[in-house]
Enzyme design. Structure first.
Site, PDB file in Angstrom:
ATOM      1  N   ASP A 164      -5.699  -9.679   0.602  1.00 58.28           N
ATOM      2  CA  ASP A 164      -5.666  -8.683   1.683  1.00 58.28           C
ATOM      3  C   ASP A 164      -6.535  -7.466   1.455  1.00 58.28           C
ATOM      4  OD1 ASP A 164      -4.174  -9.684   3.663  1.00 58.28           O
ATOM      5  OD2 ASP A 164      -2.429  -8.421   3.362  1.00 58.28           O
TER       6      ASP A 164
ATOM      7  N   ASP B 188       8.724 -11.569   2.477  1.00 59.22           N
ATOM      8  CA  ASP B 188       7.444 -10.898   2.723  1.00 59.22           C
ATOM      9  C   ASP B 188       7.611  -9.410   2.989  1.00 59.22           C
ATOM     10  OD1 ASP B 188       5.776 -13.252   2.671  1.00 59.22           O
ATOM     11  OD2 ASP B 188       6.644 -13.798   4.594  1.00 59.22           O
TER      12      ASP B 188
HETATM   13  C1  BGC Z   1       4.868  -9.018  -2.023  1.00 62.13           C
HETATM   14  C2  BGC Z   1       4.970  -8.764  -3.488  1.00 62.13           C
HETATM   15  C3  BGC Z   1       5.714  -9.892  -4.156  1.00 62.13           C
HETATM   16  C4  BGC Z   1       5.068 -11.201  -3.825  1.00 62.13           C
HETATM   17  C5  BGC Z   1       5.797 -12.378  -4.389  1.00 62.13           C
HETATM   18  C6  BGC Z   1       4.255 -10.362  -1.765  1.00 62.13           C
HETATM   19  O1  BGC Z   1       4.307 -10.660  -0.424  1.00 62.13           O
HETATM   20  O2  BGC Z   1       4.103  -8.015  -1.426  1.00 62.13           O
HETATM   21  O3  BGC Z   1       5.631  -7.569  -3.710  1.00 62.13           O
HETATM   22  O4  BGC Z   1       5.734  -9.722  -5.536  1.00 62.13           O
HETATM   23  O5  BGC Z   1       4.970 -11.364  -2.440  1.00 62.13           O
HETATM   24  O6  BGC Z   1       7.034 -12.566  -3.790  1.00 62.13           O
END
Ligand code: BGC
Length: 619
Positions: A337, A559
């Protein structure tokens, strides 16, 4: 650039909500002292915690840190309390606390600590109940007292040199085992750099993830043993370890730190077979600039860039470069991103501001990680529903090339690219192979769901991006990865055969697409999604540029959360009652699950249950 004139997916932005927000530090960071030496290096540090007085509801404590390695130009101490101890005031460092996690960064005047030098931040604290002393400390992400009681399960020395990732372990499929990085100085000894590190390697199974999975399966056993049996299978597949904030390097209250995981990987490694470890590098200054609620912990400023380099990348590189890990093949997913925003979101001030720091930060990360010969860099290229328009794809390839060229090793610092990280776009749309098929006098890609984006799926997108990227100068040896963790779209709504009766592109697409989202820009905790293809090496054979399916997002981890009257933190893109917009004034449901409101990275049981139920192929 005006948003109104943009094509829809140019505004598709965030795939993530930063846990950095919830885990983030309360205070700012100290100004960093200029200095040439690395902030962190093995063998690390000693930390001694002492309570000077305890008056029942509060106490004073000092953490005396000794630098056992090369000089620090700045330092960050992290540790956690077991109870409700709370920092009230602190000195000899800037103190901040988030939940049980305490972070102390140097003052401007005590950032430089010579080798063998000592610094002693101290503070006053409040508490109730039991005042249990913390036992684990890290400085710049390196665990202190490393032979002490802080890492009891970490089997540090099982086989430090026993299974070098030798070229002979990739027997057949990579005919050109010529390193793509001939100029690399192997800093960690013995780790050959092969073209496709996934070939011949075993998968690291994160105990953090298997524990999450097994706990869910155990909870569901009584009410739904069939589901529980499927869930339990998820513990057998590799998922990535996310470094999503500085504190994640040392470990936080949810997940273990990087050294701990690598020690576990050493313990899991079998003689003669290299083990593959996936780590996500995800903490750029001004991270996730296009999302309201998911900006990261580091500001998009030049001081933020320095912080990213010295307090995030340097400690990670110091750990990954530890010679005892030289036999582990480390696939690093570089900053999901980020650079796509340089292509499509320059109309947003936060993205315009962040872009130079994204570029410099990715350049720095590539340099540091590429210098470690057993690390493989895979740069995130979003997904087809973001960069698939030709007006985005070419400029994106140029942007990646610009950043790669700026690195010391140039294009050689990039081993490949990854698409669909933590997203839901299907690998293939089996019933929509011809995107310009004429239906009712119009091409299929004119359907509202595709908005003239000619790439409906990740397979076709990755092939096209490979051509674009190599056209810009990247090596033909680059490998493309797809995160298939949650793009399966099985379950009752998945079409099972072509339905050719609809007479408009919209109805034809609706009847035949496997992607059940209301809008391709939806990205948060999607209702109806399922586990995708299992992690697979060379899923299309040796000649294909897609070298592996991987699970980067651990399925079941949220998410992001959303704002409610009782809960002020979150991202509206995750609100099941909210909408996403396409930039042309179209609004769509977010498609987010309504069965939970869980912060990013934390366990969302109902989401996991659904994804297992809707796995495609079935588990
Ligand atoms: C989040 C992270 C997280 C990762 C794994 C991402 O979407 O922003 O904070 O560690 O997913 O779950």
């Amino acid at each position: 650039m005006s948003h109104e004139n943009e094509r829809p997916a140019r505004r598709l932005t965030s795939a993530f909500v930063a846990a950095g927000l919830t885990m983030g530090l309360a205070g700012g960071f100290a100004a960093l002292t200029a200095g040439s030496s690395n902030a962190a290096a093995a063998p690390g540090c000693t930390a001694v915690y002492s309570v000077s007085s305890d008056w029942g509801s509060g106490f004073g404590a000092t953490v005396t840190i000794t630098n056992n390695g090369p000089a620090w130009s700045s330092w960050t101490l992290t540790y956690s309390y077991a109870g409700n101890q709370t920092v009230q005031s602190g000195w000899n460092g800037k103190w901040a606390q988030s939940g049980k996690n305490v972070t102390v960064t140097n003052e401007s005047w005590n950032g430089s600590v010579a080798s063998g030098g000592t610094v002693a931040p101290a503070g006053n604290f409040g508490y109730s109940g039991t005042n249990t002393a913390p036992t684990s400390f890290a400085v710049n992400g390196i665990t202190c007292n490393s032979t002490g009681p802080t890492t009891p399960t970490s089997t540090p020395s099982t086989s430090p040199t026993s299974t070098p990732s030798t070229p002979t372990s990739t027997p057949s499929t990579s005919p050109t085992t010529v390193p793509t990085t001939p100029t690399t100085t192997p800093s960690s000894g013995g780790g050959g750099h092969v073209v496709n590190p996934f070939i011949g390697a075993s998968q690291y199974l994160s105990p953090d993830y298997t524990n999450e999975v097994n706990a869910q399966a155990a909870a569901d056993q009584g009410s739904n043993p069939t589901l529980a049996a499927s869930e339990a299978k998820m513990a057998g597949f590799q998922t990535a370890v996310w470094m999503d904030h500085i504190g994640a390097i040392a470990g936080d209250s949810i997940h273990h730190g990087l050294q701990w995981h690598l020690d576990q990987a050493l313990a899991q490694q079998k003689a003669g077979t290299p083990i593959l470890f996936e780590v996500v590098i995800y903490d750029l200054p001004g991270r996730d600039c296009a999302a309201i609620a998911s900006n990261g912990e580091i500001p998009a400023t030049s001081a933020g860039l320095t912080q990213y380099e010295s307090q995030y990348i340097d400690p990670i590189a110091a750990i990954l470069g530890d010679p005892k890990y030289a036999g582990i093949r480390i696939a690093a997913v570089i900053e999901p991103d980020s650079l796509p925003n340089a292509v499509t979101n320059q109309g947003k001030p936060a993205c315009a501001t962040a872009t130079p720091f994204y570029e410099s930060g990715v350049e720095y990360a590539l340099n540091k990680l590429h210098a470690i010969s057993n690390v493989y860099n895979y740069v995130d290229i979003a997904h087809s529903a973001w960069l698939g328009w030709s007006s985005n794809m070419g400029p994106a390839a140029q942007e990646y090339a610009k950043v790669a060229r700026a690195t010391t090793a140039g294009f050689a610092s990039v081993d490949g690219f990854i698409s669909d990280t933590a997203n839901y776009t299907p690998t293939t749309e089996p019933f929509l192979p011809n995107t310009t098929l004429q239906v009712g006098g119009n091409p299929l890609d004119s359907a509202k769901f595709y908005q003239y984006n000619p790439y409906f799926d990740e397979y076709t997108y990755d092939q096209a991006m490979y051509t674009q990227l190599t056209g810009q100068g990247f090596s033909p040896n680059i490998g493309m990865l797809i995160d298939t963790s949650r793009n399966g779209w099985g379950g009752p709504n998945r079409p099972t055969a072509l339905n050719s009766t609809p007479t408009t592109p919209d109805s034809y697409v609706a009847a035949n697409k496997v992607d059940q989202r209301p809008f391709r820009g939806d990205w948060c905790n999607q209702a109806g999604a399922g586990i995708g293809e299992r992690p697979t090496v060379q899923p299309y054979g040796a000649g294909n540029h897609i070298i592996a399916f991987v699970w980067i997002k651990p399925p079941g981890e949220s998410d992001g959360d959303y704002v409610t009257p009782t809960h002020p933190h979150g991202d509206p893109h995750c609100d099941p009652a909210g909408t996403n917009t396409d930039g042309n004034g179209g609004t769509y449901p977010t498609g987010s699950l309504s069965t939970g409101d869980v912060p990013a990275g934390q366990w969302f049981g109902a989401e996991f249950q659904q994804e297992v139920t809707n796995a495609y192929p079935k588990l």
